[in-house]
Design a protein around this motif. Structure first.
Motif, mmCIF file in Angstrom:
data_model
loop_
_atom_site.group_PDB
_atom_site.id
_atom_site.type_symbol
_atom_site.label_atom_id
_atom_site.label_comp_id
_atom_site.label_asym_id
_atom_site.label_seq_id
_atom_site.Cartn_x
_atom_site.Cartn_y
_atom_site.Cartn_z
ATOM 1 N N GLY A 120 0.797 -1.220 0.000
ATOM 2 C CA GLY A 120 0.000 0.000 0.000
ATOM 3 C C GLY A 120 0.826 1.265 0.000
ATOM 4 N N VAL B 23 -5.798 -2.580 -9.050
ATOM 5 C CA VAL B 23 -5.924 -1.585 -7.986
ATOM 6 C C VAL B 23 -6.071 -0.196 -8.606
ATOM 7 C CG1 VAL B 23 -4.805 -0.517 -5.977
ATOM 8 C CG2 VAL B 23 -4.573 -2.991 -6.388
ATOM 9 N N ALA C 127 -1.221 -1.625 2.943
ATOM 10 C CA ALA C 127 -1.904 -2.895 2.704
ATOM 11 C C ALA C 127 -2.512 -3.432 3.988
ATOM 12 C CB ALA C 127 -0.937 -3.907 2.097
ATOM 13 N N THR D 179 -7.912 1.880 -3.980
ATOM 14 C CA THR D 179 -9.051 1.011 -3.690
ATOM 15 C C THR D 179 -8.563 -0.431 -3.718
ATOM 16 O OG1 THR D 179 -10.637 2.556 -4.648
ATOM 17 C CG2 THR D 179 -11.345 0.276 -4.406
ATOM 18 N N SER D 180 -8.791 -1.146 -2.630
ATOM 19 C CA SER D 180 -8.261 -2.500 -2.479
ATOM 20 C C SER D 180 -8.928 -3.488 -3.421
ATOM 21 C CB SER D 180 -8.464 -2.983 -1.034
ATOM 22 O OG SER D 180 -9.827 -3.342 -0.822
ATOM 23 N N PRO E 3 -11.619 -7.912 -0.117
ATOM 24 C CA PRO E 3 -10.964 -8.406 1.094
ATOM 25 C C PRO E 3 -11.571 -9.708 1.607
ATOM 26 C CG PRO E 3 -12.473 -6.637 1.656
ATOM 27 C CD PRO E 3 -12.526 -6.781 0.159
ATOM 28 N N PHE F 74 -15.125 -3.038 -0.907
ATOM 29 C CA PHE F 74 -13.731 -2.659 -1.016
ATOM 30 C C PHE F 74 -13.338 -1.637 0.047
ATOM 31 C CE2 PHE F 74 -15.384 -3.710 -5.247
ATOM 32 C CZ PHE F 74 -14.661 -4.869 -5.469
ATOM 33 N N ALA G 112 -5.625 -1.457 4.855
ATOM 34 C CA ALA G 112 -6.791 -1.919 4.100
ATOM 35 C C ALA G 112 -7.347 -3.207 4.703
ATOM 36 C CB ALA G 112 -6.410 -2.134 2.634
ATOM 37 N N ALA H 45 -6.424 -7.885 2.105
ATOM 38 C CA ALA H 45 -6.964 -6.932 1.141
ATOM 39 C C ALA H 45 -5.888 -6.673 0.085
ATOM 40 C CB ALA H 45 -7.398 -5.638 1.817
ATOM 41 N N GLY H 46 -5.269 -7.757 -0.359
ATOM 42 C CA GLY H 46 -4.154 -7.700 -1.293
ATOM 43 C C GLY H 46 -2.932 -8.418 -0.753
#
Length: 296
Positions: free
Chosen positions: A86, A114, A237, A131-132, A135, A282, A240, A170-171
């Protein structure tokens, strides 16, 4: 026949989640990594020594997005590639905005697509919002939790019972552990190799250690031994993932804006804003950023 080697790409240095070059989380940014293989990207990340460096190349076919504002992004720590980062995304978006102007960007990452939007803030600087990907929040086995606490030297009684341990994604995957008091969070002295071994086994990128100041204000810290870094100063990250954790467990109700303070215990204070909307799953993560002067 000899081949002329490509010149070394320019490596920019930006901090994310702070307007102060000495605050937030520094990231390397390579806006044109064309021709760099995995080993070359890892070597640059290791030489720079930041928790992550982002490398941009041309987007995959069919991604869509505006030409000249759509890219493939990869992220390397000094030891390994991570699927998503992130703070390096925020840093990259602000670096791009300084060259091509604010607006919408689209990044193809190993974790998924993303979107990022960069605007001018009230001070005239840049504010980036990512924007993730979608999740997910899952539980953690009792034995794995016990091992994490042992590596941290945290007694189970020091946890906040209202914020139960979970693995949030979330990533990238992060283990969320909530301290019952600010002093517990401030006293971070863990077994580097023991925690790294557990994190590799559970495919975790960081631990998201948190203390709740109020319903929407949190203080967080992120050990990152799997990346060869003792602690990440500001972790987008994980922020998120934490937003998804709070919503999934019903600890906040969307729409809501959360404030995360990170880096204060390291002398690199940063501010992360997490937004949850009521009309989609998200998570939005926002932060400022600034270029780190040469020699800084």
């Amino acid at each position: 026949m000899t081949t002329t080697p490509r010149p070394r790409p320019e490596v920019l240095r930006y901090t994310a989640f702070s307007r102060d070059p000495d605050g937030g989380n520094p990231a390397g940014v390579v806006l044109d990594a064309t021709g760099l293989d995995d080993a070359g990207q890892l070597a640059i990340a290791a030489e720079l020594g930041y928790s992550e460096t982002a490398f941009l190349t041309a987007p995959p076919e069919g991604l869509g997005g505006e030409p000249g504002r759509t890219f493939t992004a990869r992220y390397f720590s000094p030891k390994t590639e991570v699927p998503f980062c992130g703070h390096a995304t925020i840093a990259t978006a602000i670096a791009l905005a300084s060259q091509i102007g604010p607006g919408d960007l689209l990044l193809s990452t190993r974790a998924g697509t993303v979107p990022v939007t960069v605007t001018r803030d009230a001070s005239g600087g840049y504010l980036a919002t990512l924007t993730s990907v979608e999740p997910e929040v899952t539980g953690i086995a009792d034995d794995d939790l016990a091992e994490a606490l042992a590596a941290l030297s945290w007694p189970a009684g020091d946890l906040d019972p209202e914020l139960p341990p979970r693995i949030a994604y979330a990533g990238a995957r992060h283990l969320v552990l909530a301290a019952a008091g600010r002093a517990r969070l401030a006293d971070l002295d863990y077994d580097f190799e023991r925690l790294a071994a557990l994190m590799r086994r559970l495919d975790l990128v960081t631990l998201q250690l948190v203390w709740r100041e109020s319903a929407t204000v949190f203080h967080v810290r992120d050990p990152f031994p799997v990346g060869g870094v003792v602690e990440d100063p500001a972790t987008g990250a994980a922020a998120a993932a934490f937003g998804a954790y709070l919503r999934t467990l019903g600890l906040v109700e969307a729409p809501v804006e959360l404030t995360l303070h990170q880096g204060h215990d390291m002398g690199r204070p940063g501010l992360i804003t997490v937004s949850l909307h009521s009309d989609d799953p998200f998570v939005r993560v926002s932060g400022t950023g600034v270029r780190i002067p040469d020699g800084g």
